[in-house]
Motif scaffolding. Structure first.
Motif, short mmCIF file in Angstrom:
data_model
loop_
_atom_site.label_atom_id
_atom_site.label_comp_id
_atom_site.label_asym_id
_atom_site.label_seq_id
_atom_site.Cartn_x
_atom_site.Cartn_y
_atom_site.Cartn_z
N ALA A 179 32.21 79.20 56.73
CA ALA A 179 33.50 78.98 57.55
C ALA A 179 33.35 77.83 58.56
O ALA A 179 34.38 77.58 58.95
CB ALA A 179 33.62 80.45 58.29
N THR A 180 32.31 77.53 58.96
CA THR A 180 32.25 76.50 59.85
C THR A 180 31.87 75.22 59.30
O THR A 180 31.41 74.91 58.27
CB THR A 180 30.84 76.72 60.90
OG1 THR A 180 29.90 76.50 60.34
CG2 THR A 180 30.94 78.02 61.54
N PRO A 181 32.76 74.10 60.21
CA PRO A 181 32.41 72.66 59.50
C PRO A 181 31.08 72.09 59.98
O PRO A 181 30.99 70.81 59.51
CB PRO A 181 33.68 72.20 60.31
CG PRO A 181 33.78 72.80 61.48
CD PRO A 181 33.34 74.19 61.15
N LEU A 182 30.08 72.75 60.39
CA LEU A 182 29.10 72.26 61.08
C LEU A 182 28.21 72.08 59.83
O LEU A 182 28.01 72.97 58.91
CB LEU A 182 28.42 73.18 62.06
CG LEU A 182 26.89 72.80 62.65
CD1 LEU A 182 27.13 71.45 63.49
CD2 LEU A 182 26.32 73.91 63.45
N SER A 183 27.61 70.86 59.69
CA SER A 183 26.70 70.62 58.55
C SER A 183 25.56 69.80 59.29
O SER A 183 25.63 68.79 59.72
CB SER A 183 27.29 69.71 57.66
OG SER A 183 26.49 69.41 56.63
N LEU A 184 24.25 70.19 59.00
CA LEU A 184 23.14 69.75 59.35
C LEU A 184 22.24 69.52 58.22
O LEU A 184 21.72 70.31 57.50
CB LEU A 184 22.43 70.72 60.30
CG LEU A 184 23.29 70.98 61.58
CD1 LEU A 184 22.44 72.05 62.29
CD2 LEU A 184 23.53 69.86 62.43
N ASP A 185 21.67 68.17 58.15
CA ASP A 185 20.79 67.79 56.96
C ASP A 185 19.26 68.16 57.39
O ASP A 185 19.12 68.56 58.46
CB ASP A 185 20.79 66.33 56.74
CG ASP A 185 20.69 65.41 58.02
OD1 ASP A 185 19.80 65.81 58.84
OD2 ASP A 185 21.17 64.18 58.21
N ASP A 186 18.55 68.26 56.39
CA ASP A 186 16.96 68.22 56.86
C ASP A 186 16.44 67.58 58.01
O ASP A 186 15.52 68.53 58.71
CB ASP A 186 16.09 68.29 55.43
CG ASP A 186 16.77 69.28 54.33
OD1 ASP A 186 17.29 70.16 54.60
OD2 ASP A 186 16.40 69.06 53.24
N GLU A 187 16.56 66.60 57.98
CA GLU A 187 16.20 65.70 59.12
C GLU A 187 16.58 66.14 60.44
O GLU A 187 15.68 66.32 61.51
CB GLU A 187 16.50 64.20 58.87
CG GLU A 187 16.10 63.40 60.09
CD GLU A 187 16.19 61.88 59.93
OE1 GLU A 187 15.69 61.11 60.64
OE2 GLU A 187 16.91 61.47 58.81
N THR A 188 17.71 66.65 60.57
CA THR A 188 18.12 67.20 61.74
C THR A 188 17.78 68.49 61.99
O THR A 188 17.46 68.60 63.42
CB THR A 188 19.83 67.00 61.79
OG1 THR A 188 20.44 65.78 61.54
CG2 THR A 188 20.56 67.57 63.26
N ARG A 189 17.82 69.22 61.08
CA ARG A 189 17.17 70.58 61.35
C ARG A 189 15.63 70.42 61.65
O ARG A 189 15.20 71.20 62.54
CB ARG A 189 17.20 71.26 59.97
CG ARG A 189 18.51 71.67 59.61
CD ARG A 189 18.54 72.21 58.23
NE ARG A 189 19.93 72.67 57.90
CZ ARG A 189 20.33 73.94 57.77
NH1 ARG A 189 19.65 75.00 58.38
NH2 ARG A 189 21.57 74.10 57.69
N THR A 190 14.81 69.61 61.14
CA THR A 190 13.67 69.26 61.52
C THR A 190 13.43 68.91 63.17
O THR A 190 12.63 69.32 63.91
CB THR A 190 12.69 68.28 60.59
OG1 THR A 190 12.78 68.81 59.58
CG2 THR A 190 11.48 68.02 61.30
N GLU A 191 14.41 68.04 63.21
CA GLU A 191 14.47 67.35 64.71
C GLU A 191 14.77 68.51 65.75
O GLU A 191 14.07 68.60 66.90
CB GLU A 191 15.59 66.21 64.77
CG GLU A 191 15.76 65.73 65.97
CD GLU A 191 16.82 64.74 66.16
OE1 GLU A 191 16.77 63.77 66.87
OE2 GLU A 191 17.60 64.62 65.29
N LEU A 192 15.70 69.39 65.38
CA LEU A 192 16.10 70.64 66.32
C LEU A 192 14.91 71.45 66.40
O LEU A 192 14.69 72.00 67.46
CB LEU A 192 17.45 71.35 65.79
CG LEU A 192 18.68 70.34 65.93
CD1 LEU A 192 19.63 70.90 65.17
CD2 LEU A 192 19.06 70.45 67.42
N ARG A 193 14.38 71.88 65.30
CA ARG A 193 13.43 72.71 65.51
C ARG A 193 11.99 72.24 66.28
O ARG A 193 11.22 72.92 66.70
CB ARG A 193 12.67 72.99 64.07
CG ARG A 193 13.75 74.19 63.49
CD ARG A 193 13.25 74.82 62.31
NE ARG A 193 14.01 76.05 61.67
CZ ARG A 193 14.60 76.01 60.55
NH1 ARG A 193 14.38 75.14 59.56
NH2 ARG A 193 15.08 77.16 60.11
N SER A 194 12.12 70.89 66.14
CA SER A 194 10.79 70.30 67.02
C SER A 194 10.75 70.63 68.67
O SER A 194 10.09 70.46 69.23
CB SER A 194 10.80 69.10 66.69
OG SER A 194 11.71 68.15 67.11
#
Length: 461
Positions: free
Chosen positions: A54-69
């Motif tokens: 439902a959400t337009p938010l899309s996060l690629d693997d690199e961004t996910r790794t960056e956020l989790r860091s």
């Protein structure tokens, strides 16, 4: 005075005198730890939103790794940055004067991606806080508190097994009573600890989180995306953090689960308070000696003394812990209407309660390491109280049909000292078979311990 005070200038002994004992809790009970846990909740929630169709938010693997860091590599500088957002402003933002909003801005500014609108989307601060507190409390208990309790339990079990057959005069109502063994008495405490530890493990495994918005109705979530099953989303998200799901709440998670943890810790502490006081008494009776530590002072004026300070210190800290845990258990389960903030400052003291527990456990363990049972003193006390075989005498005579058995032994021994010779004179006058008379004459306080030694074998592990 600066903010970088050393231990000698700490306001609380937990961060001062006892800092070496409480250091393992820093990872779970400090403000920096709470910040890290909040960042984790915000980041993982953001990623979960991105997984919704439902959400337009899309996060690629690199961004996910960056956020989790942001939480996986969280350090002291990050904690200071969040504090700056809250108290003085940072990165062009004014001071938030709000600790969770400061975390939100930290996450927003932690990546160059345009994710600002989605960080903390439709959440209330309590959605983040209740999860963060449980992400800290559960591991603090499992990784720090429980191992310390098990250490005491293992020390008790070792003492019980080593001294399973060491006879010792028991005392009921403070008076000489049916003999036991030192090992059996230590086994009782070990078994009690195992029982309350099992309950602590059970309630810690059932910590439960909520994520349902400002009044617990998913109102903002539903307004933005009515087609999303937000209840299922919340249940799955909370479960992904390793927590059970609270389906019905106000803005506040009711905290009955946390109350259960606090009450279970009190049960553990009550067992150990009983142990501390018994060991203290055994030391005062000279049943237990204590290994002297080279260079250590027992008394500032009496050089001969080796004081039971570890048991006294344990007793004091566990008593303080129980006072704090009682207050916390009573307080965190209440909230005016749908929310008031009085519990927020109270929950900041959970770490202090756990710290007093930890000090108490470590001091009890140290005390047990130092004690040495004095078999000769125990034997001397048994020999000085032969009247304790009276119970066995009257029970054997009952077996043989003597209706006045209790009264005869009572007349001989109650309120007065009776020697073994006095008992033998009684035995000589009894109308019993010679085999029974021999059985009675064989009774001695140091052998009248029943199945005490065998009971030690019932300990698990």
């Amino acid at each position: 005075m600066t903010d970088d005070r050393d231990a000698l200038h700490a306001v609380s002994p937990l961060d001062g005198r006892y800092a070496r004992y409480t250091e393992p809790l820093v990872e779970y009970a400090s403000e920096a730890a709470l910040m890290r846990a909040r960042v984790r909740v915000e980041v993982e929630y953001l990623l979960a939103l991105a997984d919704l169709d439902a959400t337009p938010l899309s996060l690629d693997d690199e961004t996910r790794t960056e956020l989790r860091s942001l939480y996986e590599g969280f350090d002291a500088d990050d904690a200071r940055t969040i504090k700056a957002y809250e108290t003085e402003g940072h990165a062009g933002r004014s001071a938030t004067n709000h600790d969770v909003k400061a975390v939100e801005y930290f996450v927003r500014d932690g990546t160059e991606r345009d994710i600002g609108p989605w960080v903390h989307f439709a959440l209330t601060s309590e959605d983040v806080n209740n999860l963060a507190h449980r992400l800290l409390l559960g591991p603090a208990v499992e990784e720090v508190i429980v191992p310390a309790i098990r250490g005491v339990r293992d020390a008790l079990a070792a003492l019980a097994r080593e001294h399973r057959d060491l006879p010792m005069l028991a005392h009921t109502h403070g008076q000489p009573a049916t003999p036991t063994t030192f090992g059996k008495e230590m086994a009782v405490f070990a078994a009690r600890l195992a029982t309350v530890l099992g309950e602590l493990d059970r309630v810690t495994d059932r910590l439960s989180g909520k994520l349902a918005g400002a009044s617990g109705t998913y109102a903002a979530h539903h307004a933005a995306y009515p087609e999303v099953d937000w209840r299922a989303f919340s249940r799955e998200f909370v479960g992904s953090l390793g927590l059970s799901h609270t389906s019905l709440s106000t803005q506040v998670n009711p905290c009955d689960d946390i109350e259960s943890v606090f009450n279970s810790l009190k049960a553990v502490n009550n067992v150990l308070l009983d142990l501390d006081r018994d060991c203290w008494t055994y030391v005062s009776m000279r049943y237990l000696g204590q290994e002297a530590v080279e260079g250590e002072t027992g008394s500032s004026t009496m050089p001969h003394k080796v004081n039971p300070i570890d048991f006294e210190n344990s007793e004091g800290n566990l008593s303080k812990a129980n006072s704090d845990l009682t207050f916390l258990a009573d307080y965190v389960t209440t909230s005016r209407l749908q929310r008031d903030l009085s519990d927020s400052t109270v929950k900041r003291n959970v770490g202090a309660a756990l710290a007093h527990c930890l000090i108490g456990y470590r001091k009890a363990a140290t005390g047990l390491e130092k004690v040495v049972p004095r078999a000769s003193v125990m034997r001397e006390d048994l020999e000085s109280n032969p009247e304790v075989i009276g119970e066995a005498v009257q029970t054997i005579l009952r077996r043989e049909g003597h209706e006045d058995a209790y009264e005869r032994v009572k007349a001989l021994s109650r309120g007065q000292r009776a020697s073994l010779e006095d008992f033998r004179e009684l035995f000589a006058d009894l109308d019993v078979d010679e085999s029974v008379r021999a059985e009675l004459r064989a009774l001695t306080p140091d052998t009248y311990t029943g199945l005490a030694g065998d009971l030690v074998d019932e300990l698990d592990g």
